[in-house]
Write a protein that holds these residues in place. Structure first.
Motif, PDB file in Angstrom:
ATOM      1  N   GLN A 274      76.542  59.239  79.551  1.00  0.00           N
ATOM      2  CA  GLN A 274      76.511  59.467  77.669  1.00  0.00           C
ATOM      3  C   GLN A 274      75.340  59.980  77.765  1.00  0.00           C
ATOM      4  O   GLN A 274      74.783  60.861  76.447  1.00  0.00           O
ATOM      5  CB  GLN A 274      77.372  58.311  77.842  1.00  0.00           C
ATOM      6  CG  GLN A 274      77.467  58.949  75.936  1.00  0.00           C
ATOM      7  CD  GLN A 274      77.871  57.607  75.361  1.00  0.00           C
ATOM      8  OE1 GLN A 274      77.357  56.394  75.033  1.00  0.00           O
ATOM      9  NE2 GLN A 274      79.212  56.985  75.852  1.00  0.00           N
ATOM     10  N   LEU A 275      73.997  59.304  77.976  1.00  0.00           N
ATOM     11  CA  LEU A 275      73.139  58.874  77.373  1.00  0.00           C
ATOM     12  C   LEU A 275      71.922  60.329  78.118  1.00  0.00           C
ATOM     13  O   LEU A 275      71.164  60.836  77.657  1.00  0.00           O
ATOM     14  CB  LEU A 275      72.341  57.601  78.305  1.00  0.00           C
ATOM     15  CG  LEU A 275      70.969  57.662  77.706  1.00  0.00           C
ATOM     16  CD1 LEU A 275      70.644  57.540  76.034  1.00  0.00           C
ATOM     17  CD2 LEU A 275      70.002  56.236  78.940  1.00  0.00           C
ATOM     18  N   LEU A 276      72.693  60.376  79.714  1.00  0.00           N
ATOM     19  CA  LEU A 276      71.630  61.513  80.323  1.00  0.00           C
ATOM     20  C   LEU A 276      72.151  62.908  79.656  1.00  0.00           C
ATOM     21  O   LEU A 276      71.255  63.209  79.695  1.00  0.00           O
ATOM     22  CB  LEU A 276      72.302  61.723  81.566  1.00  0.00           C
ATOM     23  CG  LEU A 276      71.236  60.595  82.411  1.00  0.00           C
ATOM     24  CD1 LEU A 276      71.674  60.434  84.021  1.00  0.00           C
ATOM     25  CD2 LEU A 276      69.792  60.111  82.443  1.00  0.00           C
ATOM     26  N   ARG A 277      73.742  62.313  78.893  1.00  0.00           N
ATOM     27  CA  ARG A 277      74.368  64.175  78.352  1.00  0.00           C
ATOM     28  C   ARG A 277      73.356  64.184  76.977  1.00  0.00           C
ATOM     29  O   ARG A 277      72.592  65.480  76.442  1.00  0.00           O
ATOM     30  CB  ARG A 277      75.364  64.038  77.975  1.00  0.00           C
ATOM     31  CG  ARG A 277      76.059  65.475  78.005  1.00  0.00           C
ATOM     32  CD  ARG A 277      77.307  65.099  78.405  1.00  0.00           C
ATOM     33  NE  ARG A 277      79.185  64.850  77.356  1.00  0.00           N
ATOM     34  CZ  ARG A 277      79.210  63.844  77.646  1.00  0.00           C
ATOM     35  NH1 ARG A 277      79.388  63.853  79.434  1.00  0.00           N
ATOM     36  NH2 ARG A 277      80.089  62.909  77.071  1.00  0.00           N
ATOM     37  N   ASP A 278      73.515  63.467  76.331  1.00  0.00           N
ATOM     38  CA  ASP A 278      72.313  63.414  75.454  1.00  0.00           C
ATOM     39  C   ASP A 278      71.198  63.576  74.930  1.00  0.00           C
ATOM     40  O   ASP A 278      70.763  64.431  74.521  1.00  0.00           O
ATOM     41  CB  ASP A 278      73.051  62.592  74.021  1.00  0.00           C
ATOM     42  CG  ASP A 278      74.609  62.160  73.220  1.00  0.00           C
ATOM     43  OD1 ASP A 278      74.997  62.620  74.444  1.00  0.00           O
ATOM     44  OD2 ASP A 278      74.627  61.569  72.726  1.00  0.00           O
ATOM     45  N   LEU A 279      70.464  63.186  75.974  1.00  0.00           N
ATOM     46  CA  LEU A 279      68.900  63.079  76.250  1.00  0.00           C
ATOM     47  C   LEU A 279      68.878  64.549  76.890  1.00  0.00           C
ATOM     48  O   LEU A 279      68.111  65.512  75.914  1.00  0.00           O
ATOM     49  CB  LEU A 279      68.159  62.675  77.514  1.00  0.00           C
ATOM     50  CG  LEU A 279      68.158  61.218  77.280  1.00  0.00           C
ATOM     51  CD1 LEU A 279      67.319  59.828  78.014  1.00  0.00           C
ATOM     52  CD2 LEU A 279      67.063  60.886  76.121  1.00  0.00           C
ATOM     53  N   GLU A 280      69.346  65.883  78.008  1.00  0.00           N
ATOM     54  CA  GLU A 280      69.755  66.550  78.414  1.00  0.00           C
ATOM     55  C   GLU A 280      69.914  67.785  76.709  1.00  0.00           C
ATOM     56  O   GLU A 280      69.073  68.773  76.533  1.00  0.00           O
ATOM     57  CB  GLU A 280      70.610  67.394  79.362  1.00  0.00           C
ATOM     58  CG  GLU A 280      70.504  67.591  80.860  1.00  0.00           C
ATOM     59  CD  GLU A 280      71.751  67.614  81.690  1.00  0.00           C
ATOM     60  OE1 GLU A 280      72.687  68.603  81.140  1.00  0.00           O
ATOM     61  OE2 GLU A 280      71.641  66.978  82.136  1.00  0.00           O
ATOM     62  N   SER A 281      70.544  67.254  75.938  1.00  0.00           N
ATOM     63  CA  SER A 281      70.627  68.280  74.648  1.00  0.00           C
ATOM     64  C   SER A 281      69.505  68.473  74.035  1.00  0.00           C
ATOM     65  O   SER A 281      69.582  69.306  72.826  1.00  0.00           O
ATOM     66  CB  SER A 281      71.538  67.885  74.009  1.00  0.00           C
ATOM     67  OG  SER A 281      71.041  66.574  72.627  1.00  0.00           O
TER      68      SER A 281
END
Length: 342
Positions: A274-281
Motif C-alpha cells: 500500500q505504501l509503495l503504491r502511494d509512493l509510486e504515484s
C-alpha cells in the motif's frame, strides 16, 4: 447575538461529513445544523461511534447538542465559549479511538491552551478507521512540522470486538504556520514503523513475522527500515502494522490489520505494498492523510498531491468549500492529483 448557522447536507457523504462538519464548526466557533446524516446507509442516521465523537467535541467546547441519539439523521451543534483543557471520555466496545481524535484535533484548533484528553475504552486498530500509531507516525508528525503539536500515548491497545483501549492525547495547536506547503517530497530518508500483536499471538511470533514481511518488500527503497515490534495485553486477540516513509518535506504512511485466517506475512506485505503504491504515484501524502489534511488546508492554505481522487477526498473537499467558502483547485498531474487552496 444570533450567529449565522452553518447548514450541511449530510447526504454528500458518510460519517466523515459529521466529523468534519462538527470539527470545523467547533474550530470556527460557529453553530451548525447537519441533516440527512448517513441517509442512504442500510442503518441510516447516527451510529454508536458517531455519538462518541459528537459528545466528545460537545464536551470539549461546552456546546449545546440537539439530536444526538442513535439513528438520528439531524444534529444541531452550538459551541459555547468555554474550552476545557481536561477531558475524560468513554468509548463503548471497539468504537474507533482514532476517529474521535480526528474530530478533537480539529475542534482543538480554537484553544490557546494545551488540551489533554483521556479515553477509556474503544479500539486502537479497526476496520475503516486509521489505527492509532498512524497518528503518531504520520498525521501528528506532519502537522508538528507546521507548528501544531499533538501527541498520543497508548496505555492499552484495543482490538475488535471488545476494545478496552486506554489512550491519552494532548493537543497544542497555538502556533500553526500556514500555508501547509506539501507539494514536494524531498529525499526519502528512512522508513519507520510499528508492528503490534496481542499477547495471544506471541507464541506464533505474529509481530515479528508482520515486520519481516514488510521489510522484505521495502528493501527495494534502499533506505534504512526500522520496524519496532511489540506485544500488548488486550481483551480481544488482534494485530496490526503501521509504516511511515519519512522524507525531507513530508511523510507517507501505510497500514494493515490482522484478521482471522489472514497470515501475519500477508498483513506485513499488505501495509508495505500500500505504501509503495502511494509512493509510486508521486503523491506527497498517502491516500488517508490526503483526506485528513483537507480541513487544515482549507483553514490555513497550502497544497499537496494525493495518489488519486478518492470518494472521501472529494467529499471532504466539497465540504470544506461549502463551510469555509474557499476555492480549492484540483488538477490531474501525471499519476497523482494536485490539490491547492489559497
Amino acid at each position: 447575538g444570533m450567529q449565522e448557522m452553518l447548514e450541511i447536507d449530510g447526504s454528500i457523504g458518510g460519517g466523515s461529513v459529521l466529523r468534519l462538519g462538527i470539527g470545523l464548526a467547533a474550530a470556527l466557533r460557529k453553530p451548525v445544523r447537519i441533516y440527512n446524516i448517513r441517509k442512504s446507509r442500510p442503518n441510516p442516521g447516527l451510529a454508536v461511534q458517531h455519538l462518541a465523537g459528537l459528545k466528545a467535541v460537545a464536551k470539549l467546547c461546552d456546546a449545546e447538542l440537539e439530536g444526538a441519539s442513535l439513528g438520528s439523521q439531524e444534529v444541531i451543534f452550538k459551541p459555547g465559549g468555554l474550552k476545557r483543557s481536561e477531558l475524560e471520555l468513554r468509548i463503548e466496545t471497539a468504537g474507533s479511538v482514532g476517529l474521535v481524535l480526528q474530530t478533537l484535533q480539529l475542534a482543538s484548533l480554537v484553544s490557546a491552551r494545551p488540551g489533554r484528553v483521556k479515553i477509556d475504552g474503544g479500539g486502537t486498530f479497526g476496520k475503516w478507521a486509521p489505527p492509532l500509531p498512524y497518528f503518531e507516525l504520520v498525521n501528528f508528525a506532519i502537522l508538528r512540522r507546521f507548528g501544531y503539536r499533538a501527541q498520543v500515548r497508548v496505555d492499552r491497545e484495543g482490538f475488535y470486538p471488545k476494545g478496552g483501549a486506554r489512550v491519552e492525547a494532548t493537543f497544542q495547536p497555538e502556533k500553526i504556520a500556514g500555508p501547509l506547503e506539501l507539494h514536494e517530497r524531498g529525499q526519502l530518508l528512512q522508513v519507520r514503523g510499528i508492528s503490534i500483536a496481542s499477547h495471544h499471538l506471541k507464541r506464533a511470533e505474529v509481530a515479528e513475522r508482520q515486520a519481516e514481511a514488510a521489510r522484505g518488500l521495502l528493501a527495494e527503497l534502499h533506505v534504512p527500515v526500522e520496524i519496532r515490534t511489540a506485544y500488548a495485553d488486550t481483551r480481544s486477540p488482534g494485530s496490526g502494522i503501521v509504516l511511515a516513509a519519512i522524507h525531507e518535506q513530508t511523510i507517507l504512511g501505510g497500514d494493515a490489520l490482522g484478521e482471522r485466517g489472514k497470515r501475519a506475512e500477508e498483513v506485513g506485505r499488505e501495509a508495505a505494498s500500500q505504501l509503495l503504491r502511494d509512493l509510486e504515484s508521486g503523491a506527497t501524502l498517502d491516500r488517508y492523510m490526503a483526506d485528513q489534511i483537507v480541513p487544515f488546508i482549507g483553514l490555513f492554505g497550502g497544497r499537496f498531491r494525493a495518489p488519486w481522487l478518492t470518494e472521501h477526498l472529494e467529499t471532504n473537499l466539497e465540504l470544506v468549500k461549502r463551510i469555509l467558502g474557499k476555492s480549492i483547485s484540483i488538477a490531474q498531474r501525471d499519476s497523482s492529483v494536485e490539490i491547492s487552496a489559497g
